[in-house]
Design a protein around this motif. Structure first.
Motif, PDB file in Angstrom:
ATOM      1  N   ALA A   1       0.696  -1.330   0.047  1.00  0.00           N
ATOM      2  CA  ALA A   1      -0.330  -0.276  -0.084  1.00  0.00           C
ATOM      3  C   ALA A   1       0.718   0.864   0.403  1.00  0.00           C
ATOM      4  O   ALA A   1       0.064   2.076  -0.573  1.00  0.00           O
ATOM      5  N   ILE A   2       1.855   1.303   0.391  1.00  0.00           N
ATOM      6  CA  ILE A   2       2.816   2.449   0.667  1.00  0.00           C
ATOM      7  C   ILE A   2       3.172   2.801  -0.714  1.00  0.00           C
ATOM      8  O   ILE A   2       3.783   3.499  -1.039  1.00  0.00           O
ATOM      9  N   VAL A   3       4.044   1.704  -1.096  1.00  0.00           N
ATOM     10  CA  VAL A   3       3.838   2.065  -2.905  1.00  0.00           C
ATOM     11  C   VAL A   3       3.331   2.014  -3.698  1.00  0.00           C
ATOM     12  O   VAL A   3       3.849   3.445  -4.380  1.00  0.00           O
ATOM     13  N   LEU A   4       2.008   1.564  -3.022  1.00  0.00           N
ATOM     14  CA  LEU A   4       1.123   2.402  -4.486  1.00  0.00           C
ATOM     15  C   LEU A   4       0.585   3.886  -4.229  1.00  0.00           C
ATOM     16  O   LEU A   4       0.974   4.456  -4.595  1.00  0.00           O
ATOM     17  N   THR A   5       1.571   4.281  -2.930  1.00  0.00           N
ATOM     18  CA  THR A   5       0.579   5.472  -2.613  1.00  0.00           C
ATOM     19  C   THR A   5       1.312   6.688  -3.361  1.00  0.00           C
ATOM     20  O   THR A   5       2.206   7.602  -3.404  1.00  0.00           O
ATOM     21  N   TYR A   6       3.682   6.081  -3.015  1.00  0.00           N
ATOM     22  CA  TYR A   6       4.519   6.075  -3.825  1.00  0.00           C
ATOM     23  C   TYR A   6       4.288   6.564  -5.544  1.00  0.00           C
ATOM     24  O   TYR A   6       4.534   7.313  -5.802  1.00  0.00           O
ATOM     25  N   VAL A   7       3.772   5.251  -5.969  1.00  0.00           N
ATOM     26  CA  VAL A   7       2.795   5.490  -7.379  1.00  0.00           C
ATOM     27  C   VAL A   7       1.928   6.563  -7.980  1.00  0.00           C
ATOM     28  O   VAL A   7       2.040   7.720  -8.519  1.00  0.00           O
ATOM     29  N   VAL A   8       1.008   6.953  -6.699  1.00  0.00           N
ATOM     30  CA  VAL A   8       0.268   7.934  -6.245  1.00  0.00           C
ATOM     31  C   VAL A   8       0.631   9.263  -7.129  1.00  0.00           C
ATOM     32  O   VAL A   8       0.243  10.275  -7.102  1.00  0.00           O
TER      33      VAL A   8
ATOM     34  N   GLY B   1       4.045  10.111  -6.689  1.00  0.00           N
ATOM     35  CA  GLY B   1       5.139   9.513  -7.736  1.00  0.00           C
ATOM     36  C   GLY B   1       4.289  10.370  -9.224  1.00  0.00           C
ATOM     37  O   GLY B   1       4.790  11.307 -10.072  1.00  0.00           O
ATOM     38  N   PRO B   2       4.452   8.934 -10.183  1.00  0.00           N
ATOM     39  CA  PRO B   2       4.257   9.484 -11.364  1.00  0.00           C
ATOM     40  C   PRO B   2       2.352   9.764 -11.841  1.00  0.00           C
ATOM     41  O   PRO B   2       2.488  11.122 -12.962  1.00  0.00           O
ATOM     42  N   ILE B   3       2.301   9.497 -11.134  1.00  0.00           N
ATOM     43  CA  ILE B   3       0.298   9.989 -10.995  1.00  0.00           C
ATOM     44  C   ILE B   3       0.096  11.660 -11.230  1.00  0.00           C
ATOM     45  O   ILE B   3      -0.463  12.374 -11.801  1.00  0.00           O
ATOM     46  N   THR B   4       0.657  11.803  -9.701  1.00  0.00           N
ATOM     47  CA  THR B   4       1.158  13.007  -9.833  1.00  0.00           C
ATOM     48  C   THR B   4       1.516  14.297 -10.626  1.00  0.00           C
ATOM     49  O   THR B   4       0.803  14.973 -10.906  1.00  0.00           O
ATOM     50  N   ASN B   5       2.939  13.423 -10.943  1.00  0.00           N
ATOM     51  CA  ASN B   5       3.461  13.823 -12.009  1.00  0.00           C
ATOM     52  C   ASN B   5       3.012  14.363 -13.347  1.00  0.00           C
ATOM     53  O   ASN B   5       2.582  15.083 -14.090  1.00  0.00           O
TER      54      ASN B   5
ATOM     55  N   SER C   1      -7.110  11.130   0.684  1.00  0.00           N
ATOM     56  CA  SER C   1      -7.673   9.940   1.522  1.00  0.00           C
ATOM     57  C   SER C   1      -6.705   8.450   1.265  1.00  0.00           C
ATOM     58  O   SER C   1      -7.070   8.121   1.990  1.00  0.00           O
ATOM     59  N   VAL C   2      -5.556   8.917   0.267  1.00  0.00           N
ATOM     60  CA  VAL C   2      -5.123   7.411   0.657  1.00  0.00           C
ATOM     61  C   VAL C   2      -4.419   7.353   1.573  1.00  0.00           C
ATOM     62  O   VAL C   2      -3.748   5.959   2.596  1.00  0.00           O
ATOM     63  N   TYR C   3      -3.750   8.803   1.961  1.00  0.00           N
ATOM     64  CA  TYR C   3      -2.726   8.832   3.600  1.00  0.00           C
ATOM     65  C   TYR C   3      -3.284   8.012   4.401  1.00  0.00           C
ATOM     66  O   TYR C   3      -3.311   7.717   5.560  1.00  0.00           O
ATOM     67  N   ILE C   4      -4.614   8.719   4.120  1.00  0.00           N
ATOM     68  CA  ILE C   4      -5.485   8.491   5.918  1.00  0.00           C
ATOM     69  C   ILE C   4      -6.100   6.841   5.459  1.00  0.00           C
ATOM     70  O   ILE C   4      -6.213   5.891   7.139  1.00  0.00           O
TER      71      ILE C   4
ATOM     72  N   TYR D   1      -7.580  19.382 -10.004  1.00  0.00           N
ATOM     73  CA  TYR D   1      -6.760  18.853  -9.458  1.00  0.00           C
ATOM     74  C   TYR D   1      -6.908  18.983  -7.744  1.00  0.00           C
ATOM     75  O   TYR D   1      -6.938  18.215  -7.069  1.00  0.00           O
ATOM     76  N   THR D   2      -7.987  19.538  -7.603  1.00  0.00           N
ATOM     77  CA  THR D   2      -8.639  19.111  -6.531  1.00  0.00           C
ATOM     78  C   THR D   2      -8.762  18.101  -5.720  1.00  0.00           C
ATOM     79  O   THR D   2      -9.063  18.049  -4.382  1.00  0.00           O
ATOM     80  N   ILE D   3      -9.751  17.413  -6.947  1.00  0.00           N
ATOM     81  CA  ILE D   3     -10.297  16.109  -6.285  1.00  0.00           C
ATOM     82  C   ILE D   3      -9.183  15.128  -6.947  1.00  0.00           C
ATOM     83  O   ILE D   3      -9.030  14.312  -5.237  1.00  0.00           O
ATOM     84  N   LEU D   4      -8.224  15.427  -7.477  1.00  0.00           N
ATOM     85  CA  LEU D   4      -6.791  14.399  -6.875  1.00  0.00           C
ATOM     86  C   LEU D   4      -6.324  14.707  -5.616  1.00  0.00           C
ATOM     87  O   LEU D   4      -5.429  13.651  -5.510  1.00  0.00           O
TER      88      LEU D   4
END
Length: 718
Positions: free
Chosen positions: A112-119, A121-125, A375-378, A366-369
């Protein structure tokens, strides 16, 4: 007894801790009831540090109001510190967090942590680069609008203003145009005028008749015929040539007339002054042929065809056409202009507002993102609670269920067996082959078959997840490279927009000069150069920070490492609980020893149950590589190189080694049934255990019911 690698490593580690950190050695390796005050103090410190670690890893990125996050972190840390200090159960559960972190629950958290890094990192970028694309679109639209507006101001407005200035001078312009008639009238009179031609003709006719000069036709009639003819190529040219020739002849005739008048006057004077008998002296003055100059000069003196420009007639024709075009319908010429009043338009937006709205719409998305990231952090913070929950579950099952995870051969187990061996009682060690696949020596460094199979399956799952994460990373990199190529090739360092630098001076005082001067004065623009560049509208892509590559792929490598050491961390759970509940551990070991002794007494029945299960599983398995190899040995015999296409021991399920016809080519001997129709094989140890006979062919095997064929299930391990 020879010590295992784990035992040697433990002794060496204990020696290092005792020498270099005696306080830690005293706290960890002392009995639980000793040094309780020191352990309570250390427990509070450890609990507080664990709470702070949890806050910084999972709660810090959640945007709490004001100082709520900091206060929450302090409360969690204090509660954990106090709980660990005063409660044995909480202390045990806290130490179980480490093996649970290395186990299934911890690997789930890491994924799950790696998934947050994917979100993050590349997805946010990709979202940020998409925002840059929207900004470039809005900027380009506004830039195009501004350039079009500037071109309009430089080309249309000066002309429009110049034409509007003619509104008050349109009457004067009409009069100036009408003055063209006065300019053209003398030329028109010169070419087409007939005044005096008849007098010239009469005078020419008189002189010609006087000297007997013969004319073919009447000259004036000929001139009028030429004027009315439309078939001549240049009638005005021919008309003007005839007029010039007529004038030339008239000059000659006028000369003759003047000569004759002079001679006549001289004769009269001579007659008055000379006596009558001398009048004969004045007769020479009465000779008219003296004045016949037309015969005495060249005959082609009045030929003007080669002396007048051949384009005179054509030029005069175009001049008359120009006069007609300029002077016709002058009264209908009106210069009008319409004033457009700008009114407020609704639901109409300009280029700048369009860009702003596009950016605002993207900002909302972008606010939704961002909300998804929060939500992912929570969710991640709540998901981490799986580890303490799993620790608490193991703690409770360890204390309440004596068979739960009770498969370890410990030092205490070995001491019990050694005492029974000394007293010549039935002992257990060494374990049989079936038991070695079920029970684990805590000092062993090898995997049991079930652990090995789970390891391969989990590694494949992790690799598939890594491929999925790599897909997002590659998409983000591809998006970045595309924008970078656009940035490199679309950038114009200094594009110059030259404002018109015009200074037009119209010299002259005529009406046309005045008109041109008024028309072109609006185009007299001072020199002014503006530097225009599209640098603001060139995309500036953002590359994903390199730290995310390390976090994503480092996370997956760490998960693979945890998978590799997972069997050993599972053994650590029992060790931690045995430290806090040493009496409970002795009870569990004694129960395990007695359970194995009971199973030893009914070993034959257990073997028969195992054989029934294996035989039924073999015949119910359907088509597979093994059945195909056995059905077509000549064609598919090469499948024997694959482990899935080889037989397994009927008892312990160990895979048959790579050799044919069951000949001994390795250290261990494998046995098969003497019946040619029986496909089952046995390893050497199991063959000796079953009494060197095939259980699958035993007639008594069919007498076992379905309930009797159910073997004892392995204790559940999580």
């Amino acid at each position: 007894m020879k010590k295992s690698l784990f035992e040697k490593l433990g002794i060496y580690l204990l020696y290092i801790i005792r020498i270099y950190c005696p306080l830690l050695h005293l706290i960890i390796f002392s009995e639980y009831h000793e040094k309780r005050i020191l352990k309570v103090l250390l427990g509070f410190i450890v609990g507080f540090c664990v709470g702070q670690l949890y806050f910084n890893l999972f709660l810090k990125d959640i945007p709490f109001l004001n100082d709520v996050g900091f206060i929450l972190g302090i409360i969690v840390s204090v509660i954990l510190g106090v709980s660990i200090a005063v409660s044995v159960q909480v202390r045990c559960i806290s130490f179980l967090l480490l093996p649970m972190y290395c186990g299934k629950a911890g690997r789930g958290i890491l994924k799950a942590i790696v998934l947050t890094y994917v979100v993050a990192g590349p997805i946010t970028n990709m979202g940020l680069n998409a925002k840059e694309v929207v900004r470039v679109f809005a900027c380009t639209t506004e830039l195009s609008y501004n350039l079009s507006k500037h071109i309009y101001a430089q080309s249309y407005l000066p002309l429009n203003k110049a034409l509007l200035d003619f509104t008050n001078e349109i009457v004067q312009i009409k009069e100036n145009i009408r003055s063209i008639r006065d300019v053209i009238s003398p030329i028109d009179y010169e070419i087409k005028g007939f005044v005096g031609l008849q007098q010239m003709k009469n005078e020419n006719y008189f002189t010609d008749t006087l000297f007997d000069i013969v004319h073919d036709t009447d000259e004036v009639t000929k001139i009028f015929q030429l004027n009315q003819s439309t078939e001549e190529m240049n009638p005005y040219m021919m008309l003007y040539i005839e007029k010039m020739e007529l004038r030339c002849e008239n000059q000659l005739s006028h000369t003759v007339t003047m000569c004759m008048d002079i001679f006549a006057s001289a004769y009269e004077t001579c007659s008055r002054n000379v006596p009558s008998h001398a009048v004969i002296l004045c007769w020479p003055l009465m000779l008219p042929h003296i004045c016949d100059v037309k015969r005495s000069i060249r005959s082609d003196i009045c030929n003007f065809k080669n002396q007048i420009d051949s384009g005179l007639g054509e030029g005069y024709t175009y001049l008359k056409l120009a006069k007609r075009e300029l002077t016709t319908n002058l009264d209908t010429i009106k210069l009008q202009h319409k004033i457009h009043y700008e009114r407020k338009l609704y639901d109409i937006q300009d280029a700048k507002e369009t860009g702003e709205r596009v950016l605002h719409a993207f900002a909302e998305k972008y606010t939704i993102l961002k909300f998804v990231n929060i939500s992912v952090y929570i969710f991640l913070a709540l998901l981490f609670l799986r580890i303490p929950i799993a620790s608490a579950n193991y703690h409770d099952l360890y204390l309440t269920c004596i068979d739960y995870d009770n498969v370890y051969i410990t030092d205490y187990f070995k001491r019990i067996d050694e005492k029974r061996c000394i007293k010549n009682k039935v002992n257990i060690l060494p374990l049989k082959k079936m038991e070695r696949n079920r029970y684990i020596d805590v000092h062993s460094t090898s995997y049991i078959p079930s652990e090995r199979n789970k390891l391969l399956t989990q590694i494949l799952k992790v690799m598939l997840e890594a491929v999925t994460a790599t897909t997002f990373v590659m998409l983000d990199r591809l998006f970045y490279e595309a924008l970078e190529v656009v940035r490199q090739h679309a950038l114009e360092e200094s594009a110059t927009l030259n404002v018109q630098d015009i200074a037009i001076q119209v010299e002259g005082k005529g009406p046309l000069s005045s008109m041109l001067r008024k028309l072109l004065r609006e185009f007299n623009i001072n020199k002014c150069n503006k530097m225009v560049s599209n640098d603001a509208c060139v995309p500036r892509p953002r590359a994903m920070p390199s730290i995310y590559y390390f976090k994503i792929y480092g996370g997956y490598l760490w998960i693979l490492l945890l998978l590799y050491i997972n069997p050993f961390t599972l053994r650590l759970r029992r060790l931690i609980c045995s430290y806090f509940y040493y009496k409970r551990e002795k009870e569990r070991v004694l129960h395990l020893y007695n359970d194995i002794l009971k199973k030893r007494l009914r070993m034959q029945k257990t073997l028969r149950k195992k054989a029934v299960q294996a035989v039924r599983a073999h015949y119910l398995s359907g088509e597979n590589l093994l059945s195909m190899r056995m059905r077509y040995p000549q064609l598919l015999g090469w499948l024997g190189k694959l482990s899935v296409a080889r037989m397994k021991c009927l008892i312990c399920e160990e895979t048959e080694p790579k050799y044919a016809s069951h000949k001994q080519t390795s250290i261990e001997v494998w046995h098969s049934c003497i019946s040619t129709r029986c496909p089952f094989v046995y390893c050497n140890e199991c063959w000796m255990e079953v009494g060197s006979q095939c259980l699958a062919c035993d007639p008594a095997l069919a007498e076992l019911s379905d309930v009797d064929s159910l073997s004892d299930n392995n204790p559940p391990r999580y």
